[in-house]
Design a protein around this motif. Sequence first.
Motif, PDB file in Angstrom:
ATOM      1  N   TYR A 240       0.831  -1.202   0.000  1.00  0.00           N
ATOM      2  CA  TYR A 240       0.000   0.000   0.000  1.00  0.00           C
ATOM      3  C   TYR A 240       0.867   1.255   0.000  1.00  0.00           C
ATOM      4  N   ASP A 241       1.948   1.232   0.783  1.00  0.00           N
ATOM      5  CA  ASP A 241       2.843   2.388   0.850  1.00  0.00           C
ATOM      6  C   ASP A 241       3.475   2.678  -0.510  1.00  0.00           C
ATOM      7  N   THR A 263      -6.823  -8.924  -3.311  1.00  0.00           N
ATOM      8  CA  THR A 263      -7.992  -9.258  -2.500  1.00  0.00           C
ATOM      9  C   THR A 263      -9.034  -8.143  -2.614  1.00  0.00           C
ATOM     10  N   PRO A 264     -10.283  -8.398  -2.201  1.00  0.00           N
ATOM     11  CA  PRO A 264     -11.260  -7.297  -2.202  1.00  0.00           C
ATOM     12  C   PRO A 264     -10.763  -6.073  -1.421  1.00  0.00           C
ATOM     13  N   ALA A 265     -10.124  -6.311  -0.277  1.00  0.00           N
ATOM     14  CA  ALA A 265      -9.590  -5.185   0.500  1.00  0.00           C
ATOM     15  C   ALA A 265      -8.501  -4.449  -0.278  1.00  0.00           C
ATOM     16  N   GLY A 270      -6.527   0.202  -3.029  1.00  0.00           N
ATOM     17  CA  GLY A 270      -5.927   0.754  -4.246  1.00  0.00           C
ATOM     18  C   GLY A 270      -6.717   1.928  -4.781  1.00  0.00           C
ATOM     19  N   VAL A 271      -8.053   1.784  -4.804  1.00  0.00           N
ATOM     20  CA  VAL A 271      -8.910   2.891  -5.248  1.00  0.00           C
ATOM     21  C   VAL A 271      -8.720   4.094  -4.334  1.00  0.00           C
ATOM     22  N   TYR A 272      -8.643   3.844  -3.043  1.00  0.00           N
ATOM     23  CA  TYR A 272      -8.444   4.910  -2.053  1.00  0.00           C
ATOM     24  C   TYR A 272      -7.183   5.722  -2.372  1.00  0.00           C
ATOM     25  N   ARG A 273      -6.203   5.043  -2.967  1.00  0.00           N
ATOM     26  CA  ARG A 273      -4.919   5.689  -3.279  1.00  0.00           C
ATOM     27  C   ARG A 273      -4.832   6.165  -4.731  1.00  0.00           C
ATOM     28  N   ASP A 375     -17.801   1.002   5.682  1.00  0.00           N
ATOM     29  CA  ASP A 375     -18.843  -0.028   5.697  1.00  0.00           C
ATOM     30  C   ASP A 375     -18.301  -1.370   5.211  1.00  0.00           C
ATOM     31  N   PHE A 376     -17.415  -1.331   4.219  1.00  0.00           N
ATOM     32  CA  PHE A 376     -16.812  -2.554   3.699  1.00  0.00           C
ATOM     33  C   PHE A 376     -16.105  -3.318   4.816  1.00  0.00           C
ATOM     34  N   TYR A 377     -15.309  -2.618   5.606  1.00  0.00           N
ATOM     35  CA  TYR A 377     -14.571  -3.279   6.692  1.00  0.00           C
ATOM     36  C   TYR A 377     -15.478  -3.667   7.854  1.00  0.00           C
ATOM     37  N   SER A 378     -16.531  -2.890   8.091  1.00  0.00           N
ATOM     38  CA  SER A 378     -17.410  -3.188   9.232  1.00  0.00           C
ATOM     39  C   SER A 378     -18.172  -4.490   9.033  1.00  0.00           C
ATOM     40  N   LYS A 379     -18.361  -4.923   7.785  1.00  0.00           N
ATOM     41  CA  LYS A 379     -19.099  -6.163   7.502  1.00  0.00           C
ATOM     42  C   LYS A 379     -18.233  -7.406   7.615  1.00  0.00           C
TER      43      LYS A 379
END
Length: 383
Positions: A240-241, A263-265, A270-273, A375-379
Amino acid sequence: MKRHLQLKNTIMTNTSPFTLHKQSSECAARRGEVKTRQGIIQTPVFMPVGTQGTVKAVTPENLQEMNAQIILGNTYHLFIRPGHELIESFGGLHKFMNWKGSILTDSGGFQIFSLKELATITEEGAAFKSHLDGSKLFLSPEDAVHVQQSLGSDIMMCLDTCIPFPATKDETIKATDLTTRWANRCRMAHTKRDQLLFGIVQGGMYPELRREHAAALIDIGFDGYAIGGLSVGEDKHLMYDMTEETVPALPKDYPVYLMGVGTPADLVEGVYRGVDMFDCVMPTRNARNGSLFTEKGKISIKNAQYRDDHGPIDENCTCYTCRNYSRAYLRHLFHAREILSSHLNTIHNLHFYLNLMAGIRKAIEEDNFARFRKDFYSKLENE
């Protein structure tokens, strides 16, 4: 001091195939589209991997039904079998496999890296032995472009040298500089301008080398830029870095492709970055091994707890498999080693990935990607 190589300037006048529609106000996530000669690709996008002219266990019609926009083929494998000349005689890979969407072909660099005991890398290119029959073969940067032009892919990749993890800085510099020289040669060999050509940013796990290599590729000039050499054994946070360090060094008006992830995460991060394009064998390979993705995390359908389970894989999934089959039946198929097991599992996993990307695109459009990510991580329960 920057180590930009003294290369012949090959910058060609070209218009970016990328159009930005929405930039998140919360992070680097962005919503856009990539135009290929085959059509428009809505981004961020996940690309199912069809290494040998097929996405394993599903038909092109299955892919169309789940709204896949673009799939991958692989230069190395198609070069060896059945051969790019044969595919070209059928009118290209699209007609050969009856796929009406866009196709991206990887150059084969990663496969040569994976088969390094069979390959020798030199300035000229990669000499290697076929993993099928041991015959001696050679692939230069020019060859890689020629093969991909013969395949007729919509997006082609430059031949690169994939760097192992870990690698010393000196090793990384040497390999990255070779990738730059190869990229220059690929650009010179690129004659079919309606086929897009992407450069691949290397630089290992050294941020300054990645930034320098991005600048060198921009000097050459490509239709898009990929981040290569990640997901090769490094820690997730390091991956990620490196992504976060590389994306800002790339031009904002061109598509950014994170290769072989994940992975889905990984897609969400990746989109976040700021990444626009992804590919990975994970959904298809996991499906064949009985590992299925749900919004709560992965489940192993072979487990005894599903022996008499009447429910679908994921109660919130609308894929063909979840609409029609129980976990108990899918478990039975897996243990009976029925071919239908791979087919139904793959439909579900690919639908999950493609539906995730559709949700991501919608969240960016509505400028609430941060909430989507939370929400993705909370599930998640099973990660």
